[in-house]
Design a protein around this motif. Structure first.
Motif, mmCIF file in Angstrom:
data_model
loop_
_atom_site.group_PDB
_atom_site.id
_atom_site.type_symbol
_atom_site.label_atom_id
_atom_site.label_comp_id
_atom_site.label_asym_id
_atom_site.label_seq_id
_atom_site.Cartn_x
_atom_site.Cartn_y
_atom_site.Cartn_z
ATOM 1 N N UNK A 15 0.850 -1.193 0.000
ATOM 2 C CA UNK A 15 0.000 0.000 0.000
ATOM 3 C C UNK A 15 0.884 1.241 0.000
ATOM 4 N N UNK A 16 0.297 2.319 -0.491
ATOM 5 C CA UNK A 16 0.965 3.623 -0.465
ATOM 6 C C UNK A 16 -0.105 4.697 -0.610
ATOM 7 N N UNK A 17 -0.195 5.575 0.377
ATOM 8 C CA UNK A 17 -1.246 6.612 0.400
ATOM 9 C C UNK A 17 -2.606 5.949 0.242
ATOM 10 N N UNK A 18 -3.363 6.317 -0.811
ATOM 11 C CA UNK A 18 -4.700 5.744 -0.977
ATOM 12 C C UNK A 18 -4.712 4.548 -1.932
ATOM 13 N N UNK A 19 -3.536 4.016 -2.280
ATOM 14 C CA UNK A 19 -3.418 2.849 -3.156
ATOM 15 C C UNK A 19 -3.243 1.578 -2.323
ATOM 16 N N UNK A 20 -3.868 0.478 -2.797
ATOM 17 C CA UNK A 20 -3.697 -0.844 -2.209
ATOM 18 C C UNK A 20 -3.506 -1.832 -3.358
ATOM 19 N N UNK A 21 -2.616 -2.819 -3.153
ATOM 20 C CA UNK A 21 -2.428 -3.816 -4.209
ATOM 21 C C UNK A 21 -2.069 -5.164 -3.611
ATOM 22 N N UNK A 22 -2.230 -6.193 -4.439
ATOM 23 C CA UNK A 22 -1.945 -7.571 -4.023
ATOM 24 C C UNK A 22 -1.268 -8.294 -5.176
ATOM 25 N N UNK A 23 -0.072 -8.827 -4.925
ATOM 26 C CA UNK A 23 0.695 -9.574 -5.932
ATOM 27 C C UNK A 23 0.469 -11.074 -5.762
ATOM 28 N N UNK A 24 0.368 -11.787 -6.905
ATOM 29 C CA UNK A 24 0.394 -13.253 -6.910
ATOM 30 C C UNK A 24 1.293 -13.703 -8.045
ATOM 31 N N UNK A 25 2.271 -14.566 -7.742
ATOM 32 C CA UNK A 25 3.193 -15.113 -8.734
ATOM 33 C C UNK A 25 3.070 -16.631 -8.714
ATOM 34 N N UNK A 26 2.806 -17.222 -9.870
ATOM 35 C CA UNK A 26 2.654 -18.675 -9.974
ATOM 36 C C UNK A 26 3.588 -19.205 -11.056
ATOM 37 N N UNK A 27 4.211 -20.361 -10.806
ATOM 38 C CA UNK A 27 5.068 -20.978 -11.819
ATOM 39 C C UNK A 27 4.749 -22.460 -11.937
ATOM 40 N N UNK A 28 4.833 -22.958 -13.171
ATOM 41 C CA UNK A 28 4.682 -24.379 -13.457
ATOM 42 C C UNK A 28 5.781 -24.785 -14.440
ATOM 43 N N UNK A 29 5.789 -26.053 -14.820
ATOM 44 C CA UNK A 29 6.836 -26.576 -15.685
ATOM 45 C C UNK A 29 6.825 -25.931 -17.070
ATOM 46 N N UNK A 66 0.226 -11.741 -11.449
ATOM 47 C CA UNK A 66 -1.032 -11.004 -11.302
ATOM 48 C C UNK A 66 -0.852 -9.902 -10.262
ATOM 49 N N UNK A 67 -1.455 -8.753 -10.535
ATOM 50 C CA UNK A 67 -1.523 -7.700 -9.528
ATOM 51 C C UNK A 67 -2.946 -7.148 -9.513
ATOM 52 N N UNK A 68 -3.524 -7.107 -8.336
ATOM 53 C CA UNK A 68 -4.859 -6.549 -8.147
ATOM 54 C C UNK A 68 -4.704 -5.209 -7.436
ATOM 55 N N UNK A 69 -5.145 -4.141 -8.084
ATOM 56 C CA UNK A 69 -4.924 -2.778 -7.576
ATOM 57 C C UNK A 69 -6.261 -2.129 -7.226
ATOM 58 N N UNK A 70 -6.275 -1.446 -6.092
ATOM 59 C CA UNK A 70 -7.469 -0.717 -5.680
ATOM 60 C C UNK A 70 -7.041 0.632 -5.113
ATOM 61 N N UNK A 71 -7.848 1.635 -5.371
ATOM 62 C CA UNK A 71 -7.552 2.974 -4.862
ATOM 63 C C UNK A 71 -8.722 3.467 -4.026
ATOM 64 N N UNK A 72 -8.445 3.862 -2.819
ATOM 65 C CA UNK A 72 -9.474 4.332 -1.886
ATOM 66 C C UNK A 72 -9.815 5.779 -2.225
ATOM 67 N N UNK A 73 -11.047 5.965 -2.663
ATOM 68 C CA UNK A 73 -11.485 7.313 -3.031
ATOM 69 C C UNK A 73 -12.431 7.905 -1.985
ATOM 70 N N UNK A 74 -12.305 7.439 -0.733
ATOM 71 C CA UNK A 74 -13.248 7.897 0.305
ATOM 72 C C UNK A 74 -13.226 9.403 0.476
ATOM 73 N N UNK A 75 -12.071 10.001 0.321
ATOM 74 C CA UNK A 75 -11.979 11.447 0.525
ATOM 75 C C UNK A 75 -12.125 12.251 -0.746
ATOM 76 N N UNK A 76 -12.414 11.586 -1.863
ATOM 77 C CA UNK A 76 -12.483 12.272 -3.155
ATOM 78 C C UNK A 76 -13.841 12.971 -3.326
ATOM 79 N N UNK A 77 -13.876 14.001 -4.119
ATOM 80 C CA UNK A 77 -15.113 14.723 -4.404
ATOM 81 C C UNK A 77 -16.005 13.893 -5.328
#
Length: 295
Positions: A15-29, A66-77
């Motif tokens: 996370x950073x400021x109003x940004x949140x993210x989640x990484x997933x890395x998968x490997x196969x043969x 994979x990266x899942x990104x979300x931004x908190x806009x609670x304080x936005x107009x």
């Protein structure tokens, strides 16, 4: 060095400021290193650096990122486009009346694109750089997690492969014991075959008979195949001890194992030796299957 598997999973949150993210890395043969990554808008600038970091840590495997990104806009107009909402309500009421159904609710209209707008809180260059630095740091955490998972799987593979090699070595030793007692049986068979040759071809030169006997003896001798199998076992253990990125060499060696086992079975004229040869082929197939997972 640690043996590594090509199968693994890593994850990390950031996370950073109003940004949140989640990484997933998968490997196969995979035969080589195949990296699939698609960065969302606003994150593309770090993609090449992330790829380089991954390529420095992994040698083989199909990698999905994979990266899942979300931004908190609670304080936005928040702005509601009243004109658009009124127009949509009117048109939908008319359509519902024509179709004889209930008109849509206000919640439905508010969920339509363009009705509710959030004011864009644009970042400064410094803020964007700080965000991307934090994203990169959490990616490295996910990559560390992935590498650790592959090493853990590699340790399990090492144990399995050592066990299979021990089984192959035991079978080769048993085959060698049988082959050591074969000369007497072989001599008796050759004597019978020579008698048949003399009975059927009385005019056959002695040199030709010697050649035939030598050919029969060569076809029944499996010592060369057993010696090569022993050499392959030694080489396989050396590769396992070496550790990283030996999957391709082990795969090639498994093919050589199989070739010698096939030749041993085709030469064998002893029932017990043939049975051992078939057990040997089964163990080698197990070795080959497990080797497919090694980086």
């Amino acid at each position: 060095m640690t043996l590594k598997s090509m199968t693994g999973f890593g994850r990390a949150d950031g996370s950073h400021d109003d940004w949140r993210w989640h990484w997933e890395l998968k490997t196969v043969n995979a035969r080589g290193l195949d990296v699939r990554m698609r960065m969302p808008q606003g994150f593309e600038a770090i993609e090449q650096d992330l790829r380089k970091a991954l390529q420095a840590r992994l040698k083989r495997g199909a990698v999905q990122i994979f990266i899942n990104v979300d931004r908190d806009r609670a304080g936005a107009d928040i702005h509601i486009n009243s004109e658009l909402a009124t127009h949509l309500m009117s048109e939908l009421d008319r359509l519902a009346d024509d179709m004889g159904v209930e008109p849509p609710s206000l919640d439905t209209v508010l969920g339509m694109r363009g009705v509710v707008e959030t004011a864009d809180t644009s970042e400064t260059d410094e803020e964007a750089e700080a965000r991307l630095t934090a994203v990169t740091a959490s990616f490295m955490e996910a990559l560390d997690s992935l590498v650790a998972a592959r090493a853990e799987e590699g340790a399990k593979l090492f144990t399995i492969l050592e066990s299979v090699l021990l089984e192959i070595e035991t079978l080769v030793t048993r085959a060698g014991d049988i082959a050591a007692t074969a000369p007497e049986n072989l001599r008796a068979r050759l004597e019978e075959q020579v008698k048949e040759l003399l009975a059927n071809r009385a005019d056959m030169p002695e040199e030709r008979i010697v050649q035939e006997v030598a050919l029969l003896a060569g076809k029944a001798d499996v010592r060369e195949e057993l010696d090569r199998l022993k050499a392959h076992i030694t080489q396989a253990r050396e590769l396992l001890a070496k550790g990283e990125a030996v999957g391709r060499k082990l795969d090639f060696l498994a093919q050589e194992f199989n070739r010698e086992a096939n030749t041993l079975c085709s030469k064998s004229s002893d029932t017990e030796l043939t049975r051992i040869g078939l057990d040997l082929k089964a163990a080698i197939e197990q070795l080959r299957e497990q080797v497919q997972n090694v980086e």
